[in-house]
Design an enzyme around this catalytic site. Structure first.
Site, PDB file in Angstrom:
ATOM      1  N   LYS A 545      49.295  43.358  62.218  1.00 45.44           N
ATOM      2  CA  LYS A 545      48.462  44.369  61.540  1.00 45.44           C
ATOM      3  C   LYS A 545      47.127  44.563  62.264  1.00 45.44           C
ATOM      4  O   LYS A 545      46.694  45.691  62.506  1.00 45.44           O
ATOM      5  CB  LYS A 545      48.210  43.941  60.087  1.00 45.44           C
ATOM      6  CG  LYS A 545      49.474  43.710  59.292  1.00 45.44           C
ATOM      7  CD  LYS A 545      49.177  43.244  57.887  1.00 45.44           C
ATOM      8  CE  LYS A 545      48.463  41.918  57.861  1.00 45.44           C
ATOM      9  NZ  LYS A 545      49.263  40.810  58.412  1.00 45.44           N
ATOM     10  N   THR A 546      46.469  43.455  62.620  1.00 47.93           N
ATOM     11  CA  THR A 546      45.166  43.548  63.292  1.00 47.93           C
ATOM     12  C   THR A 546      45.296  44.225  64.647  1.00 47.93           C
ATOM     13  O   THR A 546      44.476  45.081  65.010  1.00 47.93           O
ATOM     14  CB  THR A 546      44.557  42.142  63.456  1.00 47.93           C
ATOM     15  OG1 THR A 546      44.368  41.556  62.170  1.00 47.93           O
ATOM     16  CG2 THR A 546      43.220  42.225  64.183  1.00 47.93           C
ATOM     17  N   LYS A 627      34.574  54.489  49.532  1.00 49.59           N
ATOM     18  CA  LYS A 627      34.652  55.803  48.880  1.00 49.59           C
ATOM     19  C   LYS A 627      33.491  56.727  49.255  1.00 49.59           C
ATOM     20  O   LYS A 627      33.521  57.916  48.940  1.00 49.59           O
ATOM     21  CB  LYS A 627      34.663  55.634  47.362  1.00 49.59           C
ATOM     22  CG  LYS A 627      35.930  55.004  46.809  1.00 49.59           C
ATOM     23  CD  LYS A 627      35.857  54.927  45.287  1.00 49.59           C
ATOM     24  CE  LYS A 627      37.140  54.346  44.691  1.00 49.59           C
ATOM     25  NZ  LYS A 627      37.062  54.269  43.211  1.00 49.59           N
TER      26      LYS A 627
END
Length: 733
Positions: A545-546, A627
């Site tokens: 993933k990294t 966000k």
């Protein structure tokens, strides 16, 4: 050529003090008769370089000419001095004054400020001096509201009657002298040291800008828009006469705050503002220099900075020169009040003193305070409101056009003296220096120059300098680009470490992951509707993933790419970790296009299964930052990774991501063979046998480790050792 009519006379005083306010000179009737001209517009004589209206007076002895004291002073006339009084015949086509500019002061100096209405002054001038000549540098006296005021002519424009007769309108031209008539306009302003004010005066104040300045020649580039905004908000109102500003009911801006990342030109801009202004030399002070260990001395240092402005404002009021005070690192003295627990309260009283001086009871209108900081968030809010440091200007990273300007500035002398190679393309360099600050571009030029210097050095025989052979080439700049890295660029070493083994493409699943990830990279770059995209890459531990996140980030080509991983935050407290994470995101918001990799999220949150325990402070920080939309014209891609999707779901963390990519383990014989082929473990003949070793799904990271184990030792072949190791792994899985 007509003969010149003149009479030789001697200077004397006026026969009566009451005649001093008429602005006329007086002659004996016998002498006056010689200088009078029939059908003339008036009786005018020229003495030295000045023209006067003359009258006859019985009490003036023959052979004398009477001047008042003001006349004698400005015309440099002594009593009993012989002078020639020459009959003056004015040029009819350029005789009438359209505008007369006058400087006003008290004849006898007065203490305190007195205000006069412009209309009252003009009414007296029109009544008392109609049809009299006035020339440059000429002085005269008039009584206004019972007080004698002295006027000095500083400018004159006359109507060009030739233009009028040709139908071109009343074209005004500058002149040495002219005649006051009913349509003459007066421009009035107090003298430099005058304590009077003129209400309703429409005279133009002295320009505050030097006529020959431009930002590029000052060594500042890439800040055209910022300076345009500063000029509009801080200097534009000072260009207009005080009367116009009064009628608008506004006050001049008294403070500017320049903030932004280091090296972007804040200090340089503030320092060079003094070079473009006509006025007092700016006072420059570093914030920490204000502080003093003695009680009250820090506040006294603040008061001393404003002392000169206070003295001049008392003397001249709104006609005072502009006093500029520049604070570098202003956050050092203007931190939020109450934020320091040193027990002295000195920092708080320094802020109070500065607030009082900028916008207190006796606030000044002739000051401009410029503060600079890298940390706007540390400054006391009261200092940032309108009336104080109200203009907040972010000095950000230059765009491509700005970088080109800066490169031209720093290579100007190099080019002028023929030291710059012809193969250097500054447009190309401006494209290659994405997210370089102004100071980093300067460092780039220095580094390139050092490579050119180094070619002149012979390590064996010492320096052999041939000045004409020094050339800075394109290759030197390319070497410099590998040496000078922007602070807001990419953590190259960090991402190289994350991709130490590269991306092992073991099948269609990996292809699809890379293609999907690239779609998100392009979406952020090209879409105007989604400036913020967050992508979560999840999967079992060791599945890559990294490496996949690092690959997407590095190949994005974004100018700002940063990595946040738990290994970078070891030893930090919760608040320390939050500060580091927040700074990375704050820096990302300053770049037009950014990518932030948030690796191993559950480790960043200090999650442990026993308890369970995690840091709510860091969790809430990440929830907010993931966000938060970047500013206008800026875009951000966030790539997160996790090995524990379930935990993030329980924390309601998953909803913050726009998309989720799952990285699987190697789960078939064909995928194992493809991975081994990428790792160059075996030739094609041995791959099938190696593939038969597959028994349980295995992560790519673990497979790499098992392969490296098989390469070690001497017992049996590599294939045999690999098969043995895989059998053990399958049994233990």
């Amino acid at each position: 050529m007509a003969a010149v009519t003149k009479v030789s006379l001697k200077v004397t005083k006026l026969p009566s003090d009451s005649l001093a306010l008429t602005n006329k000179v007086y002659l004996n009737p016998g002498d006056a008769k010689l200088l009078k001209k029939e059908n003339s517009l008036g009786n005018f004589i020229q003495v030295k370089d000045f023209v006067f209206t003359f009258e006859e007076h019985d009490k003036v002895e023959k052979g004398l000419i009477g001047f008042n004291s003001v006349h004698r002073r400005f015309a440099l006339l002594s009593l009993n001095e012989p002078v020639d009084a020459i009959l003056y015949t004015p040029p009819v086509e350029t005789i009438y004054l359209s505008t007369l500019t006058l400087e006003v002061d008290f004849l006898a100096k007065k203490a305190g400020s007195v205000e006069y209405k412009k209309d009252d002054i003009v009414a007296v001038l029109q009544r008392e001096f109609m049809n009299q000549f006035f020339g440059l540098e000429q002085k005269f006296v008039a009584e206004i509201n019972g007080v004698n005021l002295e006027f000095k002519v500083t400018g004159a424009e006359v109507v060009n009657l030739n233009s009028v007769t040709k139908g071109e309108g009343q074209a005004a031209i500058k002149a040495q002298r002219g005649l006051i008539h009913s349509n003459t306009q007066f421009s009035l302003k107090p003298a430099n040291a005058a304590t009077l004010k003129i209400q309703g005066s429409d005279n133009e104040p002295a320009t505050i800008f030097r006529p020959d300045w431009n930002f590029e020649s000052m060594g500042i580039g890439g800040l055209d828009k910022e300076f345009s905004d500063i000029f509009r908000r801080s200097f534009a109102s000072r260009i207009f006469p005080p009367s116009v500003v009064q009628k608008l009911g506004i006050h001049h801006v008294k403070g500017i705050l320049l903030y932004g990342p280091p090296g972007t030109g804040k200090t340089l801009m503030a320092r060079q503002i003094g070079m473009m202004l006509n006025g007092k030399e700016p006072k420059k002070v570093n914030g920490p220099e204000i502080l003093n260990k003695y009680v009250g001395q820090s506040e006294e240092n603040i008061r001393n900075l404003f002392k000169d402005a206070e003295v001049e404002y008392k003397e001249k009021g709104d006609n005072s020169s502009l006093h500029i005070i520049i604070f570098d690192e202003i956050d050092a003295i203007c931190k939020q009040r109450g934020s320091r627990n040193d027990g002295t309260g000195v920092a708080d009283t320094v802020v109070n003193q500065l607030l009082a001086k900028i916008d207190g009871v006796d606030s000044l209108n002739n000051i401009l305070v410029i503060g600079m900081t890298n940390r706007k968030d540390l400054i006391d809010e009261a200092l940032l409101r309108p009336g104080r440091l109200e203009v907040h200007m972010e000095i950000g990273l230059p765009d491509e056009k700005g970088r080109l300007q800066i490169l031209k500035i720093h290579t100007k002398k190099m080019k002028e003296h023929n030291y710059m190679g012809k193969d250097i393309d500054l447009d190309e360099l401006s494209t290659m220096t994405k997210n370089f600050s102004g100071s980093e571009i300067e460092g780039l030029v220095k580094s390139a120059t050092s490579f050119a210097f180094n070619r002149q050095i012979d390590a064996t025989n010492g320096l052999k300098l041939k000045e004409g052979e020094i050339k800075v080439s394109r290759a030197d700049f390319l070497h410099a680009l590998s040496e000078v890295k922007p602070a807001f660029g990419m953590d190259t070493d960090e991402f190289e470490n994350c991709m130490r083994n590269g991306i092992i493409n073991y099948g269609p699943k990996v292809d699809k992951l890379l293609q999907t990830g690239d779609l998100f990279v392009q979406q952020v770059r090209n879409s105007s509707r989604t400036p913020l995209v967050s992508l979560l890459i999840e999967g079992p531990p060791g599945s890559g993933k990294t490496a996949l996140a690092a690959k997407l980030a590095k190949s994005s080509g974004y100018p700002y790419v940063k990595y946040i991983g738990p290994e970078n935050l070891v030893g930090y407290s919760e608040t320390g970790k939050c500060s580091k994470i927040t700074k990375v995101f704050d820096d990302a918001y300053r770049s037009p296009l950014s990518c932030v990799v948030v690796d191993d999220i559950e480790r960043l949150l200090d999650y442990v299964r026993i308890g369970p325990r995690f840091s709510n402070v860091i969790l809430q920080t990440l929830l907010v930052l993931l966000k938060k939309e970047p500013g206008k014209g800026r875009k951000l891609l966030i790539i997160g990774t996790t090995s524990n999707k379930r935990v993030l779901e329980e924390m309601e963390f998953m909803d913050t991501f726009n998309a989720i990519l799952t990285v699987p383990q190697i789960s078939s014989k064909d995928e194992l063979k493809s991975a081994l082929r990428e790792l160059n473990m075996f030739d094609e003949s041995a791959l099938d046998k190696a593939g038969e070793s597959y028994g349980q799904p295995v992560s790519i990271k673990k497979l790499i480790m098992l392969c490296e184990m098989a390469r070690q030792g001497t017992k049996g072949t590599i294939l045999e050792r690999f098969q043995s190791i895989m059998d053990d792994n399958n049994l233990n899985s």
